[in-house]
Design a protein around this motif. Structure first.
Motif, PDB file in Angstrom:
ATOM      1  N   GLU A 197       8.428   9.609   1.514  1.00  0.00           N
ATOM      2  CA  GLU A 197       9.503  10.396   0.876  1.00  0.00           C
ATOM      3  C   GLU A 197      10.420   9.536   0.001  1.00  0.00           C
ATOM      4  N   HIS A 198       9.826   8.939  -1.029  1.00  0.00           N
ATOM      5  CA  HIS A 198      10.515   8.126  -2.034  1.00  0.00           C
ATOM      6  C   HIS A 198      10.946   6.755  -1.521  1.00  0.00           C
ATOM      7  N   GLY A 199      10.692   6.477  -0.240  1.00  0.00           N
ATOM      8  CA  GLY A 199      10.910   5.133   0.268  1.00  0.00           C
ATOM      9  C   GLY A 199      12.350   4.668   0.187  1.00  0.00           C
ATOM     10  N   ARG A 200      12.514   3.341   0.131  1.00  0.00           N
ATOM     11  CA  ARG A 200      13.844   2.733   0.144  1.00  0.00           C
ATOM     12  C   ARG A 200      14.299   2.232  -1.223  1.00  0.00           C
ATOM     13  N   THR A 201      13.362   2.156  -2.177  1.00  0.00           N
ATOM     14  CA  THR A 201      13.657   1.340  -3.355  1.00  0.00           C
ATOM     15  C   THR A 201      13.859   2.135  -4.640  1.00  0.00           C
ATOM     16  N   ALA A 252      18.014  -2.817   5.192  1.00  0.00           N
ATOM     17  CA  ALA A 252      17.784  -1.655   6.056  1.00  0.00           C
ATOM     18  C   ALA A 252      19.044  -0.817   6.089  1.00  0.00           C
ATOM     19  N   TYR A 253      18.861   0.502   6.094  1.00  0.00           N
ATOM     20  CA  TYR A 253      19.974   1.444   6.141  1.00  0.00           C
ATOM     21  C   TYR A 253      20.240   1.804   7.601  1.00  0.00           C
ATOM     22  N   SER A 254      21.419   1.543   8.050  1.00  0.00           N
ATOM     23  CA  SER A 254      21.731   1.703   9.478  1.00  0.00           C
ATOM     24  C   SER A 254      21.647   3.146   9.941  1.00  0.00           C
ATOM     25  N   ALA A 255      21.850   4.102   9.009  1.00  0.00           N
ATOM     26  CA  ALA A 255      21.855   5.516   9.392  1.00  0.00           C
ATOM     27  C   ALA A 255      20.592   6.245   8.948  1.00  0.00           C
ATOM     28  N   ALA A 256      19.493   5.519   8.755  1.00  0.00           N
ATOM     29  CA  ALA A 256      18.251   6.163   8.339  1.00  0.00           C
ATOM     30  C   ALA A 256      17.805   7.175   9.388  1.00  0.00           C
ATOM     31  N   PRO A 257      17.287   8.345   8.961  1.00  0.00           N
ATOM     32  CA  PRO A 257      16.795   9.333   9.921  1.00  0.00           C
ATOM     33  C   PRO A 257      15.702   8.767  10.820  1.00  0.00           C
ATOM     34  N   ALA A 258      15.490   9.412  11.961  1.00  0.00           N
ATOM     35  CA  ALA A 258      14.654   8.858  13.035  1.00  0.00           C
ATOM     36  C   ALA A 258      13.207   8.633  12.625  1.00  0.00           C
ATOM     37  N   GLN A 259      12.660   9.428  11.698  1.00  0.00           N
ATOM     38  CA  GLN A 259      11.238   9.304  11.391  1.00  0.00           C
ATOM     39  C   GLN A 259      10.915   8.088  10.524  1.00  0.00           C
ATOM     40  N   LYS A 268      12.484   1.281  11.285  1.00  0.00           N
ATOM     41  CA  LYS A 268      13.761   0.636  11.565  1.00  0.00           C
ATOM     42  C   LYS A 268      13.699  -0.822  11.138  1.00  0.00           C
ATOM     43  N   GLY A 269      14.771  -1.297  10.563  1.00  0.00           N
ATOM     44  CA  GLY A 269      14.824  -2.682  10.131  1.00  0.00           C
ATOM     45  C   GLY A 269      14.040  -2.917   8.850  1.00  0.00           C
ATOM     46  N   LEU A 305       1.308  -5.936  -3.109  1.00  0.00           N
ATOM     47  CA  LEU A 305       2.149  -5.967  -1.919  1.00  0.00           C
ATOM     48  C   LEU A 305       1.715  -7.140  -1.050  1.00  0.00           C
ATOM     49  N   LYS A 306       2.672  -7.949  -0.618  1.00  0.00           N
ATOM     50  CA  LYS A 306       2.368  -9.106   0.212  1.00  0.00           C
ATOM     51  C   LYS A 306       3.185  -9.061   1.499  1.00  0.00           C
ATOM     52  N   ASN A 307       2.507  -9.404   2.582  1.00  0.00           N
ATOM     53  CA  ASN A 307       3.174  -9.547   3.880  1.00  0.00           C
ATOM     54  C   ASN A 307       3.292 -11.046   4.186  1.00  0.00           C
ATOM     55  N   PRO A 308       4.474 -11.625   4.066  1.00  0.00           N
ATOM     56  CA  PRO A 308       4.620 -13.064   4.286  1.00  0.00           C
ATOM     57  C   PRO A 308       4.697 -13.450   5.756  1.00  0.00           C
ATOM     58  N   GLN A 309       4.658 -12.462   6.637  1.00  0.00           N
ATOM     59  CA  GLN A 309       4.871 -12.734   8.051  1.00  0.00           C
ATOM     60  C   GLN A 309       3.557 -13.044   8.774  1.00  0.00           C
ATOM     61  N   SER A 310       3.691 -13.593   9.964  1.00  0.00           N
ATOM     62  CA  SER A 310       2.528 -13.998  10.770  1.00  0.00           C
ATOM     63  C   SER A 310       2.035 -12.882  11.670  1.00  0.00           C
ATOM     64  N   GLU A 311       2.513 -11.677  11.475  1.00  0.00           N
ATOM     65  CA  GLU A 311       2.029 -10.522  12.225  1.00  0.00           C
ATOM     66  C   GLU A 311       1.902  -9.334  11.290  1.00  0.00           C
ATOM     67  N   SER A 312       1.027  -8.399  11.653  1.00  0.00           N
ATOM     68  CA  SER A 312       0.808  -7.231  10.807  1.00  0.00           C
ATOM     69  C   SER A 312       2.040  -6.330  10.797  1.00  0.00           C
ATOM     70  N   ILE A 313       2.139  -5.503   9.749  1.00  0.00           N
ATOM     71  CA  ILE A 313       3.312  -4.655   9.542  1.00  0.00           C
ATOM     72  C   ILE A 313       2.855  -3.222   9.314  1.00  0.00           C
ATOM     73  N   ASP A 314       3.493  -2.275   9.991  1.00  0.00           N
ATOM     74  CA  ASP A 314       3.317  -0.865   9.662  1.00  0.00           C
ATOM     75  C   ASP A 314       4.091  -0.573   8.380  1.00  0.00           C
ATOM     76  N   TYR A 315       3.455   0.188   7.489  1.00  0.00           N
ATOM     77  CA  TYR A 315       4.128   0.500   6.226  1.00  0.00           C
ATOM     78  C   TYR A 315       3.448   1.692   5.570  1.00  0.00           C
ATOM     79  N   GLU A 316       4.119   2.236   4.560  1.00  0.00           N
ATOM     80  CA  GLU A 316       3.507   3.182   3.633  1.00  0.00           C
ATOM     81  C   GLU A 316       3.735   2.688   2.223  1.00  0.00           C
ATOM     82  N   TYR A 317       2.761   2.957   1.365  1.00  0.00           N
ATOM     83  CA  TYR A 317       2.953   2.724  -0.063  1.00  0.00           C
ATOM     84  C   TYR A 317       2.442   3.944  -0.824  1.00  0.00           C
ATOM     85  N   TRP A 318       3.261   4.405  -1.756  1.00  0.00           N
ATOM     86  CA  TRP A 318       2.869   5.500  -2.645  1.00  0.00           C
ATOM     87  C   TRP A 318       3.364   5.176  -4.053  1.00  0.00           C
TER      88      TRP A 318
END
Length: 477
Positions: A140-144, A172-179, A182-183, A208-221
């Protein structure tokens, strides 16, 4: 212009081409590509957002309109004028096809916030500007969509300009809806945009790059708001708009089930994609998803049948397998109000989305230290009523009946001569060199002689040197 079959062919054929007038040819004489800076003014109703981009309750004033000015970067060759707005969502705001002078993308005249405190969007509100833009790491239009992206020139020459717009999800938006997630995810996104001197299409690539040492849940549209063949001063989808997509079925969320009224039911929440192809048949706003996905199809877009101009996205849709379709409904066109005296979010445009997952809130995983690359080509079309196949070279609409063969095509490199060959079995129906017309499009028809063998007609289009640009077959109906 009529071209007769060479002596060795066995068919009577007719070929029609519409060529540019001399004044238009002169206007397209420049072979280079340029990059320049400018500004654009965008009006919105008055509102306020806090430091986290959350909507300030009670701040909406639709009777007061204010102007915002953005810095733009303009890529231009003899076919396209492309305007980028990095500082508001990293977006391609405008693609003007110069041979016709028409806009291909939607742009809101007056932005209107909506969805406040409805739990639908990440910041609990949304305001549409338009164009083409990447959305991540949420649905739903994401964060950016309202964030500034960093702009860089990657390559600049007379033959090619490539620029990038980049952003890292470290907020991260502190008041983002539950769905929503987070972070922050830490995902690094770069949107490369390329215009070459000889191409009548815009090439892009999302990385899209994940610089972290663990996998990340995400969506891209990738969100596209399409209005091909529009007045550049008032871009909007017209009543003649058709969604062009090589899918047979779609599904709807429960709240959008009424969109499927009139289309054949193919199972629970699944319908044949026929009626809903046409903007005029959308009774109201809603979502339709390709069901189950794009099934390997590599193109989709919109054709405006009022003037047979279109805009088509060509991509590897095994990567972006999701296709989400949205409009505000045809009443947004028939009941459209004056944007400045009666501003409204419900405006006439077709919004098509390409996703790495099949539906919103169906998340994908980006592996540790992983990378996803999504190349895209955005090509205008002229003189085409449909698209049956496409690639980064050419788009075609190819069909055959007992009476003859019909071919419409749009060359992404119009200045290069091509050879078009049509055959049925051993019979050559057409075999000649043609020059593409970038203003009016290209149409070839060939009769099929009686008594021929085979139920298939084969098309091959090559360069003058014999390099294959596209090949296709169609069954005689």
């Amino acid at each position: 212009m009529a071209i007769h079959a060479p002596a060795h062919t066995v068919a009577v054929l007719t070929v029609s081409f519409a060529f540019l007038a001399a004044v238009n040819t002169a206007a397209l004489a420049s072979d280079g590509v340029s990059l320049s800076e400018s500004t654009i003014s965008w009006s919105t109703v008055n509102y306020a957002a806090d430091a986290e981009n959350g909507f300030v309750s009670g701040s909406l004033d639709k009777k007061s309109i204010v102007d915002r000015t953005f810095k733009t970067h303009v890529l231009e060759n003899r076919y396209l004028k492309v305007t980028l707005v990095p500082e508001f969502g990293g977006r391609i705001l405008s693609i003007i096809y110069k041979p016709t002078g028409h806009e291909q993308l939607y742009r809101t005249e007056v932005g209107v916030p909506y969805g406040m405190k409805a739990g639908v969007f990440y910041y609990d509100w949304l305001m549409v500007y338009g164009g083409i833009f990447p959305t991540f790491p949420d649905a739903e239009h994401g964060r950016t969509w309202l964030k500034p992206w960093d702009f860089k020139v990657v390559k600049e020459s007379a033959g090619e300009v490539t620029v990038s717009m980049s952003l890292r999800d470290d907020f991260a938006y502190s008041a983002a809806p539950a769905q929503f997630l987070k972070g922050s995810t830490g995902i690094e996104a770069t949107y490369y945009v390329t215009l070459k001197a000889d191409r009548a299409a815009l090439d892009a690539r999302v990385v899209l790059k994940n610089p972290q040492s663990e996998s990340i849940d995400y969506e891209y549209w990738t969100c596209t708001t399409l209005a091909p063949g529009s007045d550049p001063n008032n871009p909007r989808t017209t009543g003649g708009a058709e969604i062009i997509a090589p899918i047979e079925a779609y599904s709807t969320p429960r709240w959008s089930a009424n969109l499927a009224d009139g289309d054949e039911t193919l199972g629970p929440s699944k319908s044949r994609f026929e009626k809903l192809r046409y903007f005029r048949n959308w009774p109201t706003m809603g979502i339709a998803y390709a069901a189950p996905d794009m099934q390997g199809g590599n193109f989709w877009g919109v054709i405006n049948h009022d003037n047979e101009e279109g805009i088509i996205r060509i991509a590897d849709n095994t990567v972006t397998r999701g296709l989400k379709m949205w409009t505000w409904g045809f009443p947004s066109f028939t009941n459209e109000t004056d944007a400045r005296t009666d501003p409204s979010e419900a405006r006439p445009y077709v919004e098509l989305w390409a996703g790495v997952s099949d539906q919103f809130f169906h998340r994908a995983k980006l592996p540790a230290r992983g990378e996803v690359s999504i190349p895209e080509t955005y090509s205008p079309t002229v003189g085409m009523s449909n698209v049956t196949a496409a690639n980064e070279n050419i788009l075609i609409n190819f069909s055959a009946a007992a009476s003859g063969v019909s071919l419409q095509f749009f060359s992404i490199e119009p200045a290069k001569p091509m050879r078009v060959t049509l055959t049925r079995g051993d019979a050559i129906l057409f075999n000649d060199t043609v020059k593409a017309d970038p203003k009016s499009g290209n149409r070839i028809s060939a009769t099929i002689p009686a008594g021929g063998s085979g139920e298939q007609v084969r098309l091959t289009i090559t360069t003058a040197e014999g390099k294959e640009l596209i090949a296709a077959e169609t069954r005689i109906k």
